[in-house]
Design a protein around this motif. Structure first.
Motif, mmCIF file in Angstrom:
data_model
loop_
_atom_site.group_PDB
_atom_site.id
_atom_site.type_symbol
_atom_site.label_atom_id
_atom_site.label_comp_id
_atom_site.label_asym_id
_atom_site.label_seq_id
_atom_site.Cartn_x
_atom_site.Cartn_y
_atom_site.Cartn_z
ATOM 1 N N GLN A 113 11.228 -39.936 -10.396
ATOM 2 C CA GLN A 113 12.318 -38.971 -10.257
ATOM 3 C C GLN A 113 13.373 -39.189 -11.350
ATOM 4 O O GLN A 113 13.884 -38.228 -11.919
ATOM 5 C CB GLN A 113 12.949 -39.113 -8.874
ATOM 6 N N ILE A 114 13.699 -40.440 -11.654
ATOM 7 C CA ILE A 114 14.679 -40.725 -12.716
ATOM 8 C C ILE A 114 14.163 -40.246 -14.061
ATOM 9 O O ILE A 114 14.905 -39.642 -14.851
ATOM 10 C CB ILE A 114 15.009 -42.229 -12.741
ATOM 11 N N ALA A 154 16.536 -48.001 -18.896
ATOM 12 C CA ALA A 154 16.254 -49.302 -18.281
ATOM 13 C C ALA A 154 17.383 -49.716 -17.345
ATOM 14 O O ALA A 154 17.130 -50.233 -16.247
ATOM 15 C CB ALA A 154 16.034 -50.357 -19.357
ATOM 16 N N ASP A 155 18.625 -49.479 -17.744
ATOM 17 C CA ASP A 155 19.763 -49.806 -16.886
ATOM 18 C C ASP A 155 19.774 -48.949 -15.624
ATOM 19 O O ASP A 155 20.047 -49.443 -14.532
ATOM 20 C CB ASP A 155 21.079 -49.625 -17.649
ATOM 21 N N ARG A 156 19.487 -47.652 -15.763
ATOM 22 C CA ARG A 156 19.463 -46.772 -14.592
ATOM 23 C C ARG A 156 18.342 -47.153 -13.632
ATOM 24 O O ARG A 156 18.521 -47.147 -12.412
ATOM 25 C CB ARG A 156 19.301 -45.317 -15.028
ATOM 26 N N ILE A 157 17.188 -47.498 -14.187
ATOM 27 C CA ILE A 157 16.047 -47.877 -13.345
ATOM 28 C C ILE A 157 16.322 -49.199 -12.645
ATOM 29 O O ILE A 157 16.021 -49.361 -11.455
ATOM 30 C CB ILE A 157 14.755 -47.921 -14.180
ATOM 31 N N ALA A 210 18.583 -48.569 -9.781
ATOM 32 C CA ALA A 210 17.880 -47.891 -8.685
ATOM 33 C C ALA A 210 16.971 -48.852 -7.927
ATOM 34 O O ALA A 210 16.873 -48.785 -6.694
ATOM 35 C CB ALA A 210 17.057 -46.727 -9.240
ATOM 36 N N VAL A 211 16.321 -49.754 -8.642
ATOM 37 C CA VAL A 211 15.432 -50.718 -7.981
ATOM 38 C C VAL A 211 16.243 -51.712 -7.157
ATOM 39 O O VAL A 211 15.843 -52.102 -6.067
ATOM 40 C CB VAL A 211 14.546 -51.443 -9.022
ATOM 41 N N LYS A 212 17.418 -52.096 -7.659
ATOM 42 C CA LYS A 212 18.262 -53.034 -6.908
ATOM 43 C C LYS A 212 18.823 -52.412 -5.636
ATOM 44 O O LYS A 212 19.189 -53.132 -4.710
ATOM 45 C CB LYS A 212 19.401 -53.542 -7.789
ATOM 46 N N LEU A 222 5.303 -39.494 -25.100
ATOM 47 C CA LEU A 222 4.966 -40.028 -23.788
ATOM 48 C C LEU A 222 5.969 -41.137 -23.484
ATOM 49 O O LEU A 222 6.192 -42.020 -24.323
ATOM 50 C CB LEU A 222 3.542 -40.599 -23.798
ATOM 51 N N ALA A 223 6.582 -41.096 -22.329
ATOM 52 C CA ALA A 223 7.505 -42.145 -21.894
ATOM 53 C C ALA A 223 6.806 -42.964 -20.815
ATOM 54 O O ALA A 223 6.323 -42.416 -19.823
ATOM 55 C CB ALA A 223 8.789 -41.543 -21.349
ATOM 56 N N LEU A 224 6.744 -44.264 -21.030
ATOM 57 C CA LEU A 224 6.072 -45.162 -20.102
ATOM 58 C C LEU A 224 7.057 -46.224 -19.639
ATOM 59 O O LEU A 224 7.727 -46.861 -20.447
ATOM 60 C CB LEU A 224 4.873 -45.823 -20.780
ATOM 61 N N VAL A 225 7.148 -46.394 -18.328
ATOM 62 C CA VAL A 225 8.046 -47.402 -17.748
ATOM 63 C C VAL A 225 7.207 -48.381 -16.941
ATOM 64 O O VAL A 225 6.406 -47.976 -16.096
ATOM 65 C CB VAL A 225 9.117 -46.745 -16.842
ATOM 66 N N LEU A 226 7.400 -49.672 -17.211
ATOM 67 C CA LEU A 226 6.744 -50.740 -16.462
ATOM 68 C C LEU A 226 7.828 -51.569 -15.792
ATOM 69 O O LEU A 226 8.763 -52.016 -16.447
ATOM 70 C CB LEU A 226 5.912 -51.621 -17.388
ATOM 71 N N VAL A 227 7.701 -51.760 -14.488
ATOM 72 C CA VAL A 227 8.645 -52.576 -13.729
ATOM 73 C C VAL A 227 7.860 -53.724 -13.109
ATOM 74 O O VAL A 227 6.918 -53.494 -12.354
ATOM 75 C CB VAL A 227 9.370 -51.768 -12.633
ATOM 76 N N PHE A 228 8.248 -54.945 -13.442
ATOM 77 C CA PHE A 228 7.618 -56.141 -12.889
ATOM 78 C C PHE A 228 8.599 -56.764 -11.893
ATOM 79 O O PHE A 228 9.748 -57.015 -12.236
ATOM 80 C CB PHE A 228 7.279 -57.140 -13.998
ATOM 81 N N ALA A 229 8.124 -57.021 -10.689
ATOM 82 C CA ALA A 229 8.946 -57.631 -9.648
ATOM 83 C C ALA A 229 8.399 -59.025 -9.379
ATOM 84 O O ALA A 229 7.261 -59.170 -8.941
ATOM 85 C CB ALA A 229 8.902 -56.785 -8.378
ATOM 86 N N LEU A 230 9.202 -60.046 -9.656
ATOM 87 C CA LEU A 230 8.788 -61.435 -9.512
ATOM 88 C C LEU A 230 9.640 -62.103 -8.454
ATOM 89 O O LEU A 230 10.866 -62.130 -8.563
ATOM 90 C CB LEU A 230 8.943 -62.173 -10.847
ATOM 91 N N TYR A 231 8.993 -62.651 -7.439
ATOM 92 C CA TYR A 231 9.718 -63.326 -6.353
ATOM 93 C C TYR A 231 10.056 -64.756 -6.762
ATOM 94 O O TYR A 231 9.185 -65.514 -7.185
ATOM 95 C CB TYR A 231 8.885 -63.334 -5.071
ATOM 96 N N CYS A 232 11.323 -65.124 -6.645
ATOM 97 C CA CYS A 232 11.777 -66.470 -6.989
ATOM 98 C C CYS A 232 12.069 -67.208 -5.706
ATOM 99 O O CYS A 232 12.970 -66.843 -4.956
ATOM 100 C CB CYS A 232 13.024 -66.411 -7.866
ATOM 101 N N GLU A 233 11.317 -68.286 -5.453
ATOM 102 C CA GLU A 233 11.490 -69.057 -4.220
ATOM 103 C C GLU A 233 12.790 -69.823 -4.242
ATOM 104 O O GLU A 233 13.253 -70.266 -5.233
ATOM 105 C CB GLU A 233 10.333 -70.036 -4.050
#
Length: 192
Positions: A100-101, A124-127, A130-132, A181-192
């Motif tokens: 959507q963004i 990147a800042d807007r995404i 939004a993810v946060k 083409l616009a490509l966005v990759l979001v990596f979510a890494l869990y920190c214990e």
């Protein structure tokens, strides 16, 4: 008369007295420099979630009689030893939001390599914001925004990570027009 204390002999046969060590006295809570030390020791011995405000020892602030500002407050938390997240990263809902963004931000944009360098940072800042908003606690996010001009070429994009398969994840979203083409990759890494 002989003095009390430890006597040691030197190589010349003379004796000298070594000082008797005194026990150090405990710091008083009312001394400025020892107050923070006492709080740190109590925090170190604690095993619960601890939150306290370390007081400023600047006399100019204390003399003015102002309230302690939140900028001076330092939050300290004890370890929780949590090995899994409270809420697991849900890739599908994040992908919908990113799509959507991209659709809203790039609907009337033509390819311009100079403008896209600034636009990629802004996206990147807007995404990230939004993810946060999804409030995934203890997750770190890496966001890559790529703009690729369509000139009949082929492209391969690869990423390699060392991560925990159970909790870490990634999302891909793309927006395609006639010229790029616009490509966005979001990596979510869990920190214990």
């Amino acid at each position: 008369m002989e003095r009390r204390g430890r006597m040691a002999k030197t190589s010349a046969g003379q004796t000298h007295q070594s000082p008797v060590s005194k026990r150090e006295r405990r710091p008083s809570m009312f001394e400025k420099e020892s107050y923070a030390q006492i709080l740190r020791e109590r925090l170190r011995e604690s095993f619960h979630d601890v939150q306290y405000v370390e007081p400023p020892f600047d006399d100019s602030i204390a003399d003015l009689g102002k309230e302690w500002k939140s900028a001076l407050a330092k939050l300290k938390f004890a370890n929780s030893y949590r090995m899994e997240p409270l809420k697991k990263f849900q890739a599908h809902s994040v992908e919908i939001k990113i799509q959507q963004i991209l659709k809203d931000s790039l609907k009337d944009v033509k390819y311009d390599d100079k403008a896209f360098s600034h636009l990629s940072l802004e996206l990147a800042d807007r995404i990230l914001a939004a993810v946060k908003e999804f409030a995934y606690h203890r997750y770190k996010f890496i966001i890559k925004v790529l703009f690729i001009q369509k000139t009949g070429q082929a492209i391969h994009i690869a990423s390699r990570w060392i991560w925990d398969v159970a909790w870490d994840s990634w999302v891909e979203a793309k927006h395609e027009t006639e010229s790029y083409l616009a490509l966005v990759l979001v990596f979510a890494l869990y920190c214990e």
